[in-house]
Write a protein that holds these residues in place. Structure first.
Motif, PDB file in Angstrom:
ATOM      1  N   ALA A 184       0.829  -1.213   0.000  1.00  0.00           N
ATOM      2  CA  ALA A 184       0.000   0.000   0.000  1.00  0.00           C
ATOM      3  C   ALA A 184       0.859   1.256   0.000  1.00  0.00           C
ATOM      4  O   ALA A 184       0.493   2.289  -0.598  1.00  0.00           O
ATOM      5  CB  ALA A 184      -0.928  -0.003   1.209  1.00  0.00           C
ATOM      6  N   ALA A 185       2.017   1.191   0.657  1.00  0.00           N
ATOM      7  CA  ALA A 185       2.890   2.363   0.758  1.00  0.00           C
ATOM      8  C   ALA A 185       3.414   2.807  -0.599  1.00  0.00           C
ATOM      9  O   ALA A 185       3.706   3.992  -0.801  1.00  0.00           O
ATOM     10  CB  ALA A 185       4.048   2.068   1.705  1.00  0.00           C
ATOM     11  N   ILE A 186       3.554   1.869  -1.543  1.00  0.00           N
ATOM     12  CA  ILE A 186       3.997   2.248  -2.883  1.00  0.00           C
ATOM     13  C   ILE A 186       3.067   3.316  -3.469  1.00  0.00           C
ATOM     14  O   ILE A 186       3.513   4.350  -3.977  1.00  0.00           O
ATOM     15  CB  ILE A 186       4.008   1.022  -3.813  1.00  0.00           C
ATOM     16  N   PHE A 187       1.783   3.081  -3.369  1.00  0.00           N
ATOM     17  CA  PHE A 187       0.809   3.972  -3.997  1.00  0.00           C
ATOM     18  C   PHE A 187       0.567   5.217  -3.153  1.00  0.00           C
ATOM     19  O   PHE A 187       0.315   6.289  -3.703  1.00  0.00           O
ATOM     20  CB  PHE A 187      -0.476   3.188  -4.256  1.00  0.00           C
ATOM     21  N   ARG A 188       0.684   5.088  -1.853  1.00  0.00           N
ATOM     22  CA  ARG A 188       0.594   6.285  -1.011  1.00  0.00           C
ATOM     23  C   ARG A 188       1.769   7.216  -1.292  1.00  0.00           C
ATOM     24  O   ARG A 188       1.609   8.440  -1.356  1.00  0.00           O
ATOM     25  CB  ARG A 188       0.563   5.872   0.459  1.00  0.00           C
ATOM     26  N   GLY A 189       2.959   6.629  -1.503  1.00  0.00           N
ATOM     27  CA  GLY A 189       4.121   7.449  -1.849  1.00  0.00           C
ATOM     28  C   GLY A 189       3.966   8.089  -3.213  1.00  0.00           C
ATOM     29  O   GLY A 189       4.324   9.256  -3.413  1.00  0.00           O
ATOM     30  N   LEU A 190       3.408   7.338  -4.170  1.00  0.00           N
ATOM     31  CA  LEU A 190       3.189   7.890  -5.504  1.00  0.00           C
ATOM     32  C   LEU A 190       2.165   9.024  -5.466  1.00  0.00           C
ATOM     33  O   LEU A 190       2.243   9.971  -6.252  1.00  0.00           O
ATOM     34  CB  LEU A 190       2.705   6.783  -6.441  1.00  0.00           C
TER      35      LEU A 190
END
Length: 411
Positions: free
Chosen positions: A305-311
């Motif tokens: 989930a952090a991948i997309f929150r970072g993006l």
């Protein structure tokens, strides 16, 4: 499909079902691209359920894959193109996305991580994690390269994962066994020959955003050892001396800086030798073997989930681990499965977070030669590495399977 908030439009190639779901939860509208040969229709239906549209193509046809990425990006006015799946189809997708101005990484940076020879050359030139290496263009060149290089040595394809085609060669018999194995697997090369690194092995998960690299965690690896080094289990976080942990973190972030990698997850394997950490290989993707789940069980941090929150521009930081998590892979005798018991009882235990055993009576269990031929796994939590090992051992004992040997050519 409703959109409570919009972070942007995302084209994802080879996205696993949970990645599409988590991207949507982060506010993205997602268009997904898959090769229908690689997943059952029921799985692709799950991907489609979270996507604006599921687009299908042959990943082996690079021109068609690039054309589909370009067409979909234009038609749906996407903001980013991501490929977080297998390295095999990653290069053409990232190259096309870069040409469109829609990739958070350059194609060169991804190649420098995924291609083992390019990665080794990059590190050696910078004097970081220096390892002796030679390249062999094809199978026929491996033997003369080894004769000059010297034994023992590790031989592996420059582009592979999951222990496929990896071997420690100490004798001519080892080389003959390895050559037979890679021929049977259809691996044509190129290959690299490297010095044999001695020491414990670790996997390092990182998340990069805007060129800044966060080491999410270090996982201790357990393997079958030579000659094939098939991974048999992992524990997270790795029980490491703080100085060794810092040395591993510094080595991995140096690789990411040298490659120019700017965004997304990377999975880097390291051996802690007496001379310090040495990078074995790296990939511009999430780690396999349920390592993201181990991180989440141990820390509460959802790396996927952090991948997309970072993006989407959020600040994402992984907390420290508050317990240990371990995965153990089932490795049963090869042959026809006659009966199996204990799976449901194992799933019911509070400290068990996942059990996967995709076989039933009548199925043939393959001979385990790499990660793709292991027989399933169990994931547990524990307050210490020792108790995690005990719980994994108990999980192995709980799975009671009876197999009947069959001829090798039928496996």
């Amino acid at each position: 499909m409703t959109h409570p908030r919009t972070a942007g439009r995302l084209l994802m190639v080879m996205p696993y079902e949970q990645l599409v779901r988590k991207a949507v939860e982060a506010g993205f509208r997602v268009w997904s691209v898959w090769d229908p040969k690689l997943r059952p229709a029921a799985y692709l239906d799950q991907v489609a359920a979270h996507s604006e549209e599921l687009l299908l193509t042959d990943f082996e046809d690079e021109a068609a894959l690039r054309a589909l990425v370009a067409r979909a990006a234009r038609e749906h006015r996407v903001d980013h193109v991501l490929h977080l799946g297998s390295e095999r189809s990653m290069a053409p997708v990232v190259a096309e996305a870069e040409a469109l101005g829609l990739s958070p990484n350059t194609a060169a940076s991804v190649r420098l991580l995924n291609d083992k020879h390019a990665m080794r050359a990059l590190l050696n030139a910078a004097g970081v994690s220096v390892v002796r290496v030679r390249e062999a263009a094809g199978l026929a060149e491996v033997e003369p390269v080894l004769a000059e290089f010297g034994l023992p040595a590790v031989v592996k394809p420059t582009n592979s994962a999951g222990s496929r085609g990896v071997a420690l060669v100490r004798t001519a018999a080892d080389l003959a066994e390895w050559a037979e194995r890679v021929k049977a697997a259809g691996i044509e090369g190129p290959f690299i020959v490297e010095e044999f690194l001695r020491g414990p092995e670790f996997s390092v998960e990182t998340l990069s955003v805007g060129g800044a690299h966060q080491v999410v965690g270090i996982t201790a690896k357990q393997t079958s050892g030579p000659p094939g080094f098939v991974e048999t289990g992992h524990v997270h976080p790795a029980p490491l001396d703080p100085a060794d942990a810092q040395a591993i973190r510094s080595t991995v972030t140096a690789l990411l800086d040298l490659s120019g990698f700017a965004f997304g997850p990377a999975h880097t394997e390291v051996i802690l030798t007496p001379a310090g950490p040495r990078v074995v290989e790296s990939q511009a993707r999430l780690g396999g073997d349920r390592i993201p789940l181990l991180v989440e069980v141990a820390t509460g941090f959802d790396l996927e989930a952090a991948i997309f929150r970072g993006l989407a521009g959020e600040d994402v930081r992984a907390p420290a681990a508050h317990r240990y998590a371990s995965v153990g892979f089932f490795r049963l005798p090869a042959g026809r499965l006659e009966s199996v018991e204990g799976v449901d009882a194992l799933k019911a235990l509070d400290h068990v977070h996942a059990v996967h055993f995709p076989y039933g009576p009548g199925d043939v269990l393959p001979l385990t030669t790499d990660s793709g031929t292991r027989h399933g796994y169990a994931v547990v939590d524990a307050p210490s590495p020792a108790e995690a090992a005990d719980r994994i051992a108990a999980a192995h004992a709980a799975l009671r399977a009876r197999t009947t040997p069959i001829p090798k050519e039928a496996l």
